[in-house]
Design a protein around this motif. Structure first.
Motif, PDB file in Angstrom:
ATOM      1  N   GLN B   7      36.566  33.154  26.459  1.00 52.06           N
ATOM      2  CA  GLN B   7      36.566  31.449  26.169  1.00 52.06           C
ATOM      3  C   GLN B   7      37.437  31.560  25.467  1.00 52.06           C
ATOM      4  O   GLN B   7      38.271  30.034  25.434  1.00 52.06           O
ATOM      5  N   ASN B   8      37.146  31.734  23.954  1.00 49.68           N
ATOM      6  CA  ASN B   8      38.787  31.422  23.480  1.00 49.68           C
ATOM      7  C   ASN B   8      39.584  32.197  23.925  1.00 49.68           C
ATOM      8  O   ASN B   8      40.786  31.477  23.521  1.00 49.68           O
ATOM      9  N   SER B  10      40.680  31.171  26.345  1.00 50.49           N
ATOM     10  CA  SER B  10      41.454  31.109  27.265  1.00 50.49           C
ATOM     11  C   SER B  10      42.202  29.067  27.538  1.00 50.49           C
ATOM     12  O   SER B  10      42.899  28.598  27.498  1.00 50.49           O
ATOM     13  N   ALA B  11      41.591  29.024  26.565  1.00 46.86           N
ATOM     14  CA  ALA B  11      41.828  27.859  25.620  1.00 46.86           C
ATOM     15  C   ALA B  11      42.569  27.935  24.887  1.00 46.86           C
ATOM     16  O   ALA B  11      43.880  26.497  24.432  1.00 46.86           O
ATOM     17  N   CYS B  14      45.267  27.248  27.228  1.00 46.79           N
ATOM     18  CA  CYS B  14      45.838  25.983  27.649  1.00 46.79           C
ATOM     19  C   CYS B  14      46.574  25.272  26.302  1.00 46.79           C
ATOM     20  O   CYS B  14      47.197  24.530  26.788  1.00 46.79           O
ATOM     21  N   ALA B  15      46.067  25.851  24.920  1.00 44.34           N
ATOM     22  CA  ALA B  15      46.787  25.127  24.392  1.00 44.34           C
ATOM     23  C   ALA B  15      48.147  25.436  23.898  1.00 44.34           C
ATOM     24  O   ALA B  15      49.399  24.634  23.911  1.00 44.34           O
ATOM     25  N   GLU B  71      42.351  32.779  32.614  1.00 39.88           N
ATOM     26  CA  GLU B  71      41.504  33.484  31.893  1.00 39.88           C
ATOM     27  C   GLU B  71      42.375  35.229  32.589  1.00 39.88           C
ATOM     28  O   GLU B  71      41.467  36.320  32.380  1.00 39.88           O
TER      29      GLU B  71
END
Lengths: 191, 193
Positions: B7-8, B10-11, B14-15, B71
């Motif tokens: 999850q981290n 993927s974040a 995105c950033a 992901e």
């Protein structure tokens, strides 16, 4: 190599890599107790495992520049390219830009290119018509050829129009006759 | 734990897609070891790794915004890295080796020689490295990723986009091939399938 041997090596590998499950571990331990060669193989693969770890660390992973160094250099190289910063626009903007460009090109072509269409039968000119403005002499020469026209009595003809581009790139609209010229039988007093 | 990391990541992706330089740096740092190992498994020369990684970084910075599934960052990065490493290897094989390069190789060898005090150990290392380099590429990739750090079989499967059982089988065979070559038991060599 027997299947059992490959399974044994897989279990040893999983044990060395820390991926072995408790049931697999029990199987491996049982194999060690019953088969001395299995224990020997474990020891040899354990040595190889350790050597592989050391050699890959020293010869590959610990050599060369750090991630930060390479990233900073790559970042500088990337910002040196002004074209990229121009192209770095979001997907929607890029789509809109493409659409606008397509529209401009389409309109330009629409107005810039001369309109050519097939005239209806009653609009057919009497003689060959040339669209090129660059070779008028040739047009005039051709237009003096004796073609039967729709005013010629007792002659019927079928006409098609073809677009033709010559080697100079000039475009011509050419009257093509299917040469179904029919002259009805007539009395000839001289025969 | 693994889910949180994913999850981290993927974040961060995105950033990074929004042009966040720090996010990109973190992503690269987190995936650095296996990336390096993967590049080595293709070019088979530690002196070339930095050049290829440089190309990969530039491409990563320019192309991250095109990644639609954050992901799947790792497998995307692996495909990018493999393609660039193969390109590099192809170009290098067409280029004649200059005297300067040979000198550099010699200097690197000398440097490695100083690091390794024990002659016997050095010989063992050389044999193991040679055996790794002589593996068929698909086995070498799995083997290098396994020894690049703390990747699980599942993560290797994800990066290389192959089934988990394939990872296990390739590792077993790679080990057997290296073992055979180092110990001189070539007659028992596993046939590549």
């Amino acid at each position: 190599m027997s299947m059992t041997q490959e399974i044994l090596e897989m279990l040893i590998g999983k044990y060395l890599d820390g991926e072995i499950t408790s049931s697999e571990r029990q199987m491996l331990e049982a194999a060690m107790e019953t088969d001395p060669s299995a224990r020997e193989l474990l020891e040899q693969l354990q040595d190889l495992h350790q050597q592989s770890n050391e050699v890959i660390s020293s010869e590959v992973l610990d050599r060369g520049k750090t991630a930060e160094e390479i990233f900073e250099q790559a970042w500088r190289n990337r910002t040196k390219n002004p074209l990229h910063s121009l192209l770095r626009i979001s997907g929607r903007l890029r789509f809109a830009a493409g659409l606008a460009a397509g529209l401009v090109i389409g309109l330009t072509l629409h107005f810039a290119l001369p309109v050519r269409s097939v005239p209806k039968n009653d609009m057919v000119p009497e003689k060959m018509v040339a669209q090129s403005t660059t070779d008028q002499a040739d047009v005039e020469e051709r237009s003096t050829q004796p073609f039967p026209s729709r005013h010629t009595p007792n002659v019927s003809r079928n006409v098609d129009w073809y677009s033709f581009t010559d080697e100079n790139g000039d475009q011509w609209l050419v009257e093509g006759l299917r040469e179904d010229i029919v002259t009805p039988v007539a009395y000839r007093p001289d025969l | 734990m693994g889910h949180e990391i994913r999850q981290n990541e993927s974040a961060l992706v995105c950033a990074a897609r929004q042009g966040d330089k720090e996010a990109l740096q973190v992503l690269l740092r987190q995936n650095w070891a296996w990336l390096k190992a993967l590049v080595y498994s293709i070019v088979c020369d530690a002196n070339d790794i930095d050049d290829v990684l440089q190309d990969i970084c530039v491409r990563l910075i320019c192309k991250i915004e095109t990644l639609r599934e954050p992901e799947r960052f790792r497998s995307w990065l692996a495909v990018l890295a493999r393609r660039l490493a193969l390109q590099y290897r192809r170009k290098k094989s067409q280029r004649p080796i200059s005297l300067d390069e040979e000198l550099i190789y010699q200097q690197c060898d000398d440097k490695a020689q100083h690091i390794l005090d024990n002659i016997e150990q050095k010989e063992q290392y050389r044999q193991v490295l040679e055996a790794i380099n002589s593996l068929p590429e698909k086995y070498r990739q799995v083997f290098m990723l396994q020894y690049s750090g703390d990747l699980t079989y599942g993560q290797i499967a994800e990066i290389l986009d192959i089934p988990l059982t394939t990872v296990q089988i390739r590792l077993v065979r790679a080990r057997r091939m290296i073992y055979n070559q180092v110990t001189g038991k070539d007659k028992d060599k596993v046939v590549e399938r």
